[in-house]
Design a protein around this motif. Structure first.
Motif, short mmCIF file in Angstrom:
data_model
loop_
_atom_site.label_atom_id
_atom_site.label_comp_id
_atom_site.label_asym_id
_atom_site.label_seq_id
_atom_site.Cartn_x
_atom_site.Cartn_y
_atom_site.Cartn_z
N PHE A 37 20.66 -46.39 -31.76
CA PHE A 37 20.48 -46.79 -33.16
C PHE A 37 20.79 -45.59 -34.04
N ASN A 38 21.05 -45.86 -35.30
CA ASN A 38 21.50 -44.80 -36.21
C ASN A 38 20.31 -44.02 -36.78
N THR A 39 20.63 -42.88 -37.36
CA THR A 39 19.62 -42.09 -38.03
C THR A 39 19.27 -42.71 -39.37
N GLN A 40 18.34 -42.09 -40.09
CA GLN A 40 17.88 -42.65 -41.36
C GLN A 40 18.98 -42.58 -42.43
N PRO A 41 19.11 -43.61 -43.25
CA PRO A 41 20.14 -43.62 -44.30
C PRO A 41 20.02 -42.44 -45.27
N ASP A 42 18.79 -42.00 -45.57
CA ASP A 42 18.67 -40.89 -46.51
C ASP A 42 19.19 -39.58 -45.93
N LEU A 43 19.13 -39.42 -44.61
CA LEU A 43 19.72 -38.23 -44.01
C LEU A 43 21.24 -38.29 -44.07
N LEU A 44 21.79 -39.46 -43.82
CA LEU A 44 23.25 -39.63 -43.94
C LEU A 44 23.70 -39.35 -45.37
N ALA A 45 22.92 -39.81 -46.33
CA ALA A 45 23.26 -39.57 -47.73
C ALA A 45 23.23 -38.08 -48.07
N LEU A 46 22.29 -37.36 -47.46
CA LEU A 46 22.21 -35.92 -47.70
C LEU A 46 23.42 -35.19 -47.12
N MET A 51 28.65 -32.51 -48.39
CA MET A 51 30.11 -32.45 -48.32
C MET A 51 30.73 -32.53 -49.71
N LEU A 52 30.24 -33.48 -50.51
CA LEU A 52 30.77 -33.65 -51.87
C LEU A 52 30.46 -32.45 -52.75
N ASP A 53 29.35 -31.78 -52.44
CA ASP A 53 28.97 -30.60 -53.22
C ASP A 53 29.71 -29.34 -52.77
N GLY A 54 30.61 -29.49 -51.80
CA GLY A 54 31.43 -28.35 -51.39
C GLY A 54 30.83 -27.49 -50.31
N LYS A 55 29.82 -28.01 -49.60
CA LYS A 55 29.21 -27.22 -48.53
C LYS A 55 30.00 -27.42 -47.23
N ASN A 56 31.25 -27.00 -47.27
CA ASN A 56 32.17 -27.31 -46.17
C ASN A 56 32.82 -26.08 -45.55
N GLN A 57 32.42 -24.89 -45.97
CA GLN A 57 33.00 -23.67 -45.43
C GLN A 57 32.01 -23.00 -44.48
N TYR A 58 32.43 -21.88 -43.89
CA TYR A 58 31.56 -21.17 -42.95
C TYR A 58 30.22 -20.82 -43.59
N PRO A 59 29.13 -21.26 -42.99
CA PRO A 59 27.83 -20.71 -43.40
C PRO A 59 27.63 -19.37 -42.68
N VAL A 60 26.55 -18.69 -42.98
CA VAL A 60 26.30 -17.43 -42.31
C VAL A 60 26.10 -17.67 -40.82
N GLN A 274 23.60 -28.60 -41.77
CA GLN A 274 22.51 -27.66 -41.99
C GLN A 274 21.85 -27.89 -43.35
N HIS A 275 22.65 -28.07 -44.39
CA HIS A 275 22.09 -28.29 -45.73
C HIS A 275 21.29 -29.60 -45.77
N ALA A 276 21.83 -30.64 -45.12
CA ALA A 276 21.13 -31.92 -45.11
C ALA A 276 19.81 -31.82 -44.35
N LEU A 277 19.83 -31.17 -43.20
CA LEU A 277 18.62 -31.06 -42.39
C LEU A 277 17.56 -30.19 -43.06
N ALA A 278 17.98 -29.20 -43.84
CA ALA A 278 17.02 -28.36 -44.55
C ALA A 278 16.20 -29.20 -45.54
N THR A 279 16.88 -30.06 -46.26
CA THR A 279 16.19 -30.93 -47.23
C THR A 279 15.36 -31.99 -46.51
N TYR A 280 15.95 -32.61 -45.52
CA TYR A 280 15.31 -33.72 -44.81
C TYR A 280 14.05 -33.26 -44.07
N THR A 281 14.13 -32.14 -43.37
CA THR A 281 13.02 -31.67 -42.54
C THR A 281 11.89 -31.10 -43.38
N ASN A 282 12.16 -30.83 -44.65
CA ASN A 282 11.10 -30.35 -45.53
C ASN A 282 10.00 -31.40 -45.70
N ASN A 283 10.34 -32.66 -45.38
CA ASN A 283 9.37 -33.74 -45.37
C ASN A 283 8.78 -33.84 -43.96
#
Length: 389
Positions: A37-46, A51-60, A274-283
């Motif tokens: 089964f799929n993950t939560q829709p709000d995580l997919l949205a994050l 991606m749309l916010d440009g978080k697509n290059q090498y992170p540290v 990583q950016h999505a999981l940071a926001t999602y896991t804060n809950n």
């Protein structure tokens, strides 16, 4: 061109073999450990937002700071241990990469590494690639008094020599579902204290523990935490095994060495995840709700198996449970699993596949592993097929 293989005995894993059988025989796949089964829709949205916010290059290299901070807060809240996000937490390409990097960073040619078996299949290849020597200690199998596999810590102590460099542990345990209790950590502490032994603790199922039991992380004990790589995975907590995002918490001295390997194995991990999981896991509810979610599935499959000739064992943790097939067949576990897939269209994993010698009598207890991280319709269809045996 022929080369002298570093892993001459390694072929396709049991998971690859059985998953292929699921396709070839149109079988229900309760073998490989991934949700259908799929993950939560709000995580997919994050992820999409990142991606749309440009978080697509090498992170540290060590992972984005926001995610490491969330992990630090979570671990301190659950286990009372503070890890410095800057120097003691590393985001990895799944737990498998964290395990490989930790082993390569610490094990040298001729070092001995204690492996508790049955064991997950990536441990031994990592040891061999590092030039180490695996020393196997078998768990005590289920009995009338205890339905779970358990570690005989006296055997672990007996296996230690002056060449022992690393001890690999796993709780909640794949494939058996067993979990550590406080007495296990007491025994481990008494063994490693006043030694130079490093511990690798595979805790990827830390949030999937049932019946109001508590996960006993090695991070919760000061004497253990100061010598341990504690490894976990977002794949298990967010139903996203294909994203391959894990992490390792360890003292700064161990983290420094792990990162030296990590940067040349993968360098870093995909930025949007990583950016999505940071926001999602804060809950906190995203992981604190998992025991109830998966216990319902465990109990459902257990009840279904009780309507068959299988004898389901208790499963304190993970999204796996074992079942005894001695009322059905005298075959060894691998042969039975192949027969089950071909004849009745249900794929399971033989527990013997998690031993260094799968065909040995001590590796065969007439047990197979079921994965219940599946939709209700999948479990229903599998139960119906098994009831026909």
């Amino acid at each position: 061109m022929q080369i002298d293989s570093k892993l001459p005995n390694v072929g396709p894993t049991i998971f690859t073999t059985m998953s292929k059988m699921a396709v070839d025989y149109q079988a229900i796949n309760l073998g490989q450990g991934f949700p259908d089964f799929n993950t939560q829709p709000d995580l997919l949205a994050l992820v999409s937002k990142a991606m749309l916010d440009g978080k697509n290059q090498y992170p540290v290299m060590s992972g984005i700071l926001e995610l490491r901070q969330v992990i630090s807060q979570k671990v301190e809240s659950l286990y009372g241990k503070y890890y410095d996000p800057e120097t003691e937490i590393t985001i990895t390409s799944g737990a498998t990469e964290a395990i490989m990097s930790a082993v390569l960073a610490t094990v040298r040619t001729g070092d001995e590494v204690i492996v508790i078996e049955p064991s997950y299949d990536c441990y031994v290849p990592a040891i061999m690639l590092a030039g180490g020597i695996p020393k196997f200690v078998q768990m005590s199998p289920p009995s009338a008094q205890n339905q779970n596999f358990s570690i005989d810590w006296n055997k672990v102590k007996e296996a230690i020599t002056n060449k022992t460099r690393l001890l690999i542990l796993n709780s909640p345990h794949n494939p058996t579902g067993a979990i550590f209790d406080a007495a296990d950590l007491d025994a481990l502490e008494s063994i490693v204290i006043n030694t130079n032994i490093i511990v690798l603790s595979d805790e990827v199922y830390e949030h999937i523990v049932f019946d109001h039991l508590k996960h006993q992380s090695l991070a919760s004990r000061k004497t253990l935490a100061e010598r341990t790589f504690v490894i976990s995975s977002f794949g298990k907590t967010t139903h996203t095994t294909g994203w391959k995002v894990g992490y390792c918490c360890a003292p700064a001295s161990l983290t420094k060495e792990l990162r030296k390997v990590h940067q040349f194995v993968v360098f870093t991990v995909p930025s949007p995840f990583q950016h999505a999981l940071a926001t999602y896991t804060n809950n906190q509810n995203t992981y604190l709700s998992l025991p109830n979610f998966y216990q319902e599935k465990r109990d459902y499959l257990t009840a279904g198996l009780k309507q068959t000739k299988f004898i389901p064992l208790t499963s304190p943790g993970t999204f796996f449970l074992l079942a005894d097939y001695s009322n059905i067949s005298d075959q060894k576990e691998s042969d039975f699993s192949i027969w089950l897939a071909k004849t009745h269209g249900v794929v399971v994993i033989p527990v013997s596949a998690f031993y260094s010698n799968p065909d040995h009598i001590d590796s065969n207890h007439k047990l197979v592993r079921f994965c219940f991280a599946k939709q209700g319709t999948t479990l229903d269809e599998a139960i119906q097929r098994l009831q026909r045996i």
